[in-house]
Design a protein around this motif. Structure first.
Motif, PDB file in Angstrom:
ATOM      1  N   GLU A 117       0.826  -1.207   0.000  1.00 25.14           N
ATOM      2  CA  GLU A 117       0.000   0.000   0.000  1.00 25.14           C
ATOM      3  C   GLU A 117       0.855   1.250   0.000  1.00 25.14           C
ATOM      4  OE1 GLU A 117      -1.089   0.546   4.669  1.00 25.14           O
ATOM      5  OE2 GLU A 117      -1.684  -1.343   3.710  1.00 25.14           O
ATOM      6  N   ASP A 118       0.200   2.382  -0.268  1.00 23.66           N
ATOM      7  CA  ASP A 118       0.929   3.640  -0.429  1.00 23.66           C
ATOM      8  C   ASP A 118       0.816   4.569   0.773  1.00 23.66           C
ATOM      9  OD1 ASP A 118      -1.699   4.489  -0.761  1.00 23.66           O
ATOM     10  OD2 ASP A 118      -1.458   5.131  -2.844  1.00 23.66           O
ATOM     11  N   GLN A 119       0.591   4.011   1.954  1.00 25.60           N
ATOM     12  CA  GLN A 119       0.577   4.845   3.146  1.00 25.60           C
ATOM     13  C   GLN A 119       1.986   5.232   3.582  1.00 25.60           C
ATOM     14  OE1 GLN A 119      -1.878   4.477   6.625  1.00 25.60           O
ATOM     15  NE2 GLN A 119      -3.106   2.861   5.670  1.00 25.60           N
ATOM     16  N   VAL A 120       2.065   6.339   4.314  1.00 23.96           N
ATOM     17  CA  VAL A 120       3.279   6.715   5.005  1.00 23.96           C
ATOM     18  C   VAL A 120       3.506   5.740   6.155  1.00 23.96           C
ATOM     19  CG1 VAL A 120       4.304   8.494   6.483  1.00 23.96           C
ATOM     20  CG2 VAL A 120       3.095   9.146   4.385  1.00 23.96           C
ATOM     21  N   LYS A 131      -4.876   9.028   8.177  1.00 22.49           N
ATOM     22  CA  LYS A 131      -3.964   8.395   7.220  1.00 22.49           C
ATOM     23  C   LYS A 131      -3.239   9.444   6.379  1.00 22.49           C
ATOM     24  CE  LYS A 131      -6.928   5.953   4.948  1.00 22.49           C
ATOM     25  NZ  LYS A 131      -7.423   4.998   3.928  1.00 22.49           N
ATOM     26  N   GLU A 132      -2.023   9.115   5.999  1.00 23.06           N
ATOM     27  CA  GLU A 132      -1.265   9.910   5.032  1.00 23.06           C
ATOM     28  C   GLU A 132      -0.685   8.956   3.997  1.00 23.06           C
ATOM     29  OE1 GLU A 132       1.549  12.755   6.658  1.00 23.06           O
ATOM     30  OE2 GLU A 132       0.584  12.555   8.621  1.00 23.06           O
ATOM     31  N   VAL A 133      -0.505   9.464   2.786  1.00 24.16           N
ATOM     32  CA  VAL A 133       0.054   8.625   1.726  1.00 24.16           C
ATOM     33  C   VAL A 133       1.359   9.228   1.213  1.00 24.16           C
ATOM     34  CG1 VAL A 133      -2.131   7.605   1.012  1.00 24.16           C
ATOM     35  CG2 VAL A 133      -1.414   9.773   0.005  1.00 24.16           C
ATOM     36  N   ILE A 134       2.203   8.341   0.702  1.00 25.24           N
ATOM     37  CA  ILE A 134       3.474   8.776   0.139  1.00 25.24           C
ATOM     38  C   ILE A 134       3.243   9.346  -1.269  1.00 25.24           C
ATOM     39  CG2 ILE A 134       4.837   7.131   1.479  1.00 25.24           C
ATOM     40  CD1 ILE A 134       4.907   5.293  -0.937  1.00 25.24           C
ATOM     41  N   ILE A 156      -0.646  -7.075  -5.715  1.00 21.89           N
ATOM     42  CA  ILE A 156      -1.806  -6.208  -5.518  1.00 21.89           C
ATOM     43  C   ILE A 156      -1.306  -4.859  -5.025  1.00 21.89           C
ATOM     44  CG2 ILE A 156      -3.930  -5.855  -4.189  1.00 21.89           C
ATOM     45  CD1 ILE A 156      -4.011  -8.973  -3.888  1.00 21.89           C
ATOM     46  N   ALA A 157      -1.714  -3.792  -5.704  1.00 23.90           N
ATOM     47  CA  ALA A 157      -1.360  -2.438  -5.282  1.00 23.90           C
ATOM     48  C   ALA A 157      -2.576  -1.797  -4.629  1.00 23.90           C
ATOM     49  CB  ALA A 157      -0.903  -1.604  -6.464  1.00 23.90           C
ATOM     50  N   ARG A 158      -2.404  -1.398  -3.396  1.00 28.71           N
ATOM     51  CA  ARG A 158      -3.495  -0.748  -2.659  1.00 28.71           C
ATOM     52  C   ARG A 158      -3.187   0.742  -2.502  1.00 28.71           C
ATOM     53  NH1 ARG A 158      -5.100  -2.136   3.671  1.00 28.71           N
ATOM     54  NH2 ARG A 158      -5.002   0.036   4.352  1.00 28.71           N
ATOM     55  N   THR A 159      -4.202   1.560  -2.709  1.00 27.82           N
ATOM     56  CA  THR A 159      -4.058   2.979  -2.422  1.00 27.82           C
ATOM     57  C   THR A 159      -5.004   3.388  -1.306  1.00 27.82           C
ATOM     58  OG1 THR A 159      -4.123   5.235  -3.260  1.00 27.82           O
ATOM     59  CG2 THR A 159      -5.668   3.665  -4.262  1.00 27.82           C
ATOM     60  N   VAL A 185      -5.873  -4.032  -8.372  1.00 25.56           N
ATOM     61  CA  VAL A 185      -5.811  -2.742  -7.697  1.00 25.56           C
ATOM     62  C   VAL A 185      -6.852  -2.734  -6.589  1.00 25.56           C
ATOM     63  CG1 VAL A 185      -6.209  -0.246  -7.917  1.00 25.56           C
ATOM     64  CG2 VAL A 185      -4.922  -1.489  -9.688  1.00 25.56           C
ATOM     65  N   PHE A 186      -6.480  -2.169  -5.455  1.00 24.75           N
ATOM     66  CA  PHE A 186      -7.311  -2.164  -4.256  1.00 24.75           C
ATOM     67  C   PHE A 186      -7.370  -0.714  -3.760  1.00 24.75           C
ATOM     68  CE2 PHE A 186      -7.155  -4.035   0.392  1.00 24.75           C
ATOM     69  CZ  PHE A 186      -8.333  -3.379   0.702  1.00 24.75           C
ATOM     70  N   VAL A 187      -8.522  -0.071  -3.961  1.00 20.10           N
ATOM     71  CA  VAL A 187      -8.745   1.264  -3.403  1.00 20.10           C
ATOM     72  C   VAL A 187      -9.448   1.070  -2.070  1.00 20.10           C
ATOM     73  CG1 VAL A 187      -9.860   3.508  -3.699  1.00 20.10           C
ATOM     74  CG2 VAL A 187      -8.904   2.311  -5.694  1.00 20.10           C
ATOM     75  N   ASP A 188      -8.763   1.379  -0.987  1.00 20.43           N
ATOM     76  CA  ASP A 188      -9.351   1.112   0.318  1.00 20.43           C
ATOM     77  C   ASP A 188     -10.241   2.263   0.777  1.00 20.43           C
ATOM     78  OD1 ASP A 188      -9.877  -0.541   2.427  1.00 20.43           O
ATOM     79  OD2 ASP A 188      -8.151   0.061   3.617  1.00 20.43           O
TER      80      ASP A 188
END
Length: 297
Positions: A117-120, A131-134, A156-159, A185-188
Motif C-alpha cells: 500500500e501507499d501509506q506513510v 492516514k497519510e500517503v506517500i 496487488i497495489a493498494r491505495t 488494484v485495491f482502493v481502500d
C-alpha cells in the motif's frame, strides 16, 4: 513412478479468479481462522495486517508488525491448510530493496498474492482517521520492484489516497499502478456506493473491495459487488472481532458463574476441534508408516 506437478500458489489463485463471479475471501491472522474458512468451503483467505497485529501483539493496526511477523503467519497457514493466501504486506516494510525482499520471503512462505500500500510508515488501519500517503512516484517504485521481483505470486497495489486526497486522486493512482503490471488494484475505504461504482468503472483490470464491518465502506451484498465487476471481496476482520466479543463474554461468564457450563453447548467438542486441525491426516500418516515399518523386537 510418475508424479503430477503441483500447481503453484499464484497459479492456483489465478485459476480461482478466472472463474465467473467475485471471489469472496474471509480473513484473519491465524491458521485456526484459515482452517475454519477451508471447512466452510472457501478457497481463498486474506491474511489481514490488522488481525496479525491483534492476535500476535495485542495491538491496534498502527504499524507494529514487521516482515518477519507476516512471513511466520503465512507459513503457519500454508503448511497446514489448502487455501490460497492473499497477504497484506502493509507498506512493503521499506523502499525498493525492502519490498523486493518482502515479496521473495512471502513467496517462499507460500503466499499466493502480495499486497502493498501507499501509506506513510508507520501505517494505520485503512478505515481509521489520520492516514497519510506517500508521493505517487515513490509508490510506483515499490510497485515496480514487486512486479519485477515476484516469481509466481500475484501483486496487488493498494491505495489509501481516497481519505486524505479524495476519490479522484485514488482513481488516478489506481490507474497508474495498473499500468505498471499489477494483477489487481485495491482502493481502500470508499465511502459510498457512488465511490464503489466510479472505482469499478474507471480503473481497468481486476479490483478488490474491503467489506470491513463498521468501517467507512457500505457493506453491500456480494451479488451487488459482483455486478459492479469487482474480482475479490475481502472480509478481513469479521472473525477476529466476533472472537473478541465472544471470548470477552465467555471470560465474564467464568468470572461471574465460576463455570463454563452455560457455554459448553456452543463450544466445539475436543474431537471436533481436533478434526478441524487435521488430526485425521496425522493419524493416517502414523498408521501408514507403522504398516510400512513395523516395530522390531
Amino acid at each position: 513412478m510418475t508424479t503430477t506437478p503441483r500447481t503453484s500458489p499464484g497459479d492456483t489463485l489465478r485459476g480461482l479468479l478466472d472463474r465467473d463471479g467475485v471471489l469472496a475471501a474471509p480473513g484473519g491472522g491465524t491458521p485456526l481462522e484459515a482452517h475454519c474458512a477451508a471447512a466452510a468451503g472457501f478457497e481463498a483467505f486474506y491474511l489481514s495486517g490488522y488481525a496479525v497485529a491483534a492476535w500476535r501483539h495485542g495491538q491496534p493496526d498502527l504499524g507494529v508488525t514487521g516482515m518477519t511477523d507476516v512471513v511466520d503467519a503465512v507459513a503457519a497457514i500454508t503448511t497446514s491448510t489448502p487455501v490460497s493466501v492473499i497477504v497484506d504486506a502493509d507498506t512493503g516494510y521499506g523502499d525498493v530493496t525492502a519490498v523486493a525482499a518482502t515479496v521473495r520471503r512471502l513467496e517462499q512462505a507460500g503466499a499466493a498474492a502480495v499486497q502493498i500500500e501507499d501509506q506513510v510508515a508507520p501505517k494505520r488501519c485503512g478505515h481509521m482517521q489520520g492516514k497519510e500517503v506517500i508521493p505517487v512516484l515513490q509508490m510506483e517504485r515499490k510497485v515496480a520492484a514487486a512486479v519485477r521481483t515476484r516469481a509466481d505470486a500475484l501483486v496487488i497495489a493498494r491505495t489509501d489516497a481516497l481519505g486524505p486526497l479524495g476519490v479522484d486522486e485514488a482513481i488516478e493512482r489506481g490507474k497508474r499502478y495498473h499500468d505498471l503490471g499489477v494483477d489487481a488494484v485495491f482502493v481502500d475505504a470508499p465511502e459510498s456506493r457512488e465511490h464503489l461504482e466510479r472505482i469499478a468503472t474507471e480503473i481497468p483490470g481486476r479490483l478488490i473491495v474491503n467489506l470491513t464491518e463498521s468501517g467507512r465502506t457500505p457493506i453491500l451484498p456480494l451479488e451487488e459487488i459482483d455486478a459492479m465487476g469487482y474480482a475479490i471481496a475481502l472480509y478481513p476482520t469479521a472473525a477476529l472481532r466476533l472472537a473478541g466479543r465472544v471470548i470477552s463474554e465467555l471470560y465474564a461468564g467464568i468470572r461471574d458463574a465460576g463455570s463454563t457450563a452455560a457455554w459448553q453447548p456452543q463450544m466445539m467438542s475436543l474431537d471436533e476441534m481436533n478434526a478441524l486441525m487435521g488430526q485425521g491426516r496425522v493419524d493416517d500418516l502414523e498408521a501408514a508408516v507403522l504398516t510400512q515399518l513395523p516395530e522390531r523386537g
